[in-house]
Scaffold this motif. Structure first.
Motif: not given
Length: 384
Positions: A198-216
């Motif tokens: 669950d923690r790893l999936i949460g990290m994917l959502d927080e750091y590697l989601s397309p929205d997150r990368m687009a913001a960067l």
């Protein structure tokens, strides 16, 4: 159109001091931007970089014609309209529009829309009257291409990581559901594995989601990490794995500009490779040095090295070398490290090692440097 034809009166007549116009144009054009100068009293285009025709396909003469009739329809209307209203607002006491930054998509002569950023400033004379409008037109195509690549990269990581995590999660749920006779210690281990997934999936959502990368891609937050800290953390990982470590670091800068977690990830990939492809108990060497245009970090092991036939593809996505049989991995480590470093303006390469094993060298620009231009169109190399 050459400069002599464009710069009619654009020196002292357009900017405050003699030579200022030439200096402004040189600075803008060295950086790859398109410089322009408009005479405010007359509204005439006094200068525009000849490279505008290469970018937009429209000649400087076409821009002059549109500027003379800014309300007339045409592909350049967005670039040329608005100056009279801006001057009127300034005359009425509104100083908020002395400097403006705007973005448009301008139709090129080919019909393709070209994204541009326009930065413009009103130049005032000694009495505060508008003398000239000076500015730069900047091609935003590379920035948008980078943002698109970041989204693709994030989507790939999400897929590659989420699939095995989902498999593990389903297996753990099944084990918990069918382990009625298991002891408490076993059920506790199942719960720990499920929580970790669950923690790893949460990290994917927080750091590697397309929205997150687009913001960067739109606005990379200021951050940094000391290169010595990266080496020390790498050394700790190696010592935790029971490896002797040698660090050789000379005159490193105080900080490297970039996302600390991303840079840690790139270095950790090299450490993991050294652990996987060199004998247990063998020494791993970490190097760091300042060079003329940046900082170099390197990880060298005492393994068999990268097979000659694999070296040309060492950073390719999903490729596993001929010496990787029986070693866990999915062929994404070095590809991912290379992608992260390119986002930071850096490079990674396989170099000859003094120890006979594999040696990977990272180059990163220091804060005082603009950084290398990395050609992402070159063929990738391979991942072990």
């Amino acid at each position: 159109m050459d400069r002599s034809a464009c710069s009619n009166g654009s020196g002292p007549a357009a900017l405050k001091t003699p030579g200022a116009a030439d200096a402004f144009r040189a600075i803008a054009e060295i950086a790859g931007d398109i410089a322009f100068i408009v005479n405010c009293p007359s509204g005439d285009l006094r200068y525009i970089s000849p490279s505008v025709e290469q970018l937009l396909g429209h000649s400087p003469a076409a821009l002059k014609q549109q500027l003379a009739c800014p309300t007339q329809d045409g592909p350049l209307r967005a670039l040329c309209a608005g100056l009279p209203q801006r001057l009127a607002r300034y005359a009425a006491g509104d100083t908020s529009r002395l400097r403006l930054v705007r973005e448009w998509e301008v139709p090129a002569a080919s019909g393709q829309a070209v994204p541009v950023e326009v930065i413009s400033t009103l130049i005032l004379d000694a009495d505060g009257a508008p003398l000239a409008l000076a500015g730069m037109i900047r091609d935003q195509s590379p920035r948008r291409a980078l943002a698109a690549e970041q989204k693709r990269f994030a989507s790939m990581l999400n897929h590659e990581f989420r699939t095995p995590l989902s498999t593990i999660d389903g297996a753990i749920q099944r084990l918990e559901a069918t382990s009625g006779n298991a002891d408490e210690a076993t059920r506790q281990r199942y719960r720990k594995i499920g929580a970790a997934v669950d923690r790893l999936i949460g990290m994917l959502d927080e750091y590697l989601s397309p929205d997150r990368m687009a913001a960067l891609g739109r606005s990379k937050p200021p951050a940094g990490i000391a290169p010595r800290q990266l080496l020390d953390e790498a050394a700790q990982l190696l010592r935790s794995a029971g490896r002797p470590v040698r660090i050789q670091a000379d005159a490193l800068p105080a900080t490297l500009r970039g996302d600390p977690q991303g840079l840690r990830l790139a270095v950790k990939v090299l450490v993991d490779n050294a652990l996987a492809f060199s004998p247990a108990g063998s020494e791993v060497a970490l190097f760091g040095q300042a060079v003329a245009n940046g900082t170099e970090l390197a990880v060298a092991d005492q393994g068999a090295g990268v097979p000659a036939g694999d070296a040309a593809r060492i950073f390719d996505k999903g490729f596993r070398g001929s010496n990787a049989a029986g070693i866990p991995g999915n062929g994404l480590g070095l590809y991912m490290a290379r992608s992260v470093l390119e986002v930071h303006g850096g490079t990674i390469e396989l170099v000859e090692s003094p120890f006979g094993g594999a040696m990977f060298k990272i180059w990163l620009p220091t804060p005082v440097e603009r950084g290398k231009v990395v050609d992402s169109q070159e063929p990738n190399r391979d991942n072990r």
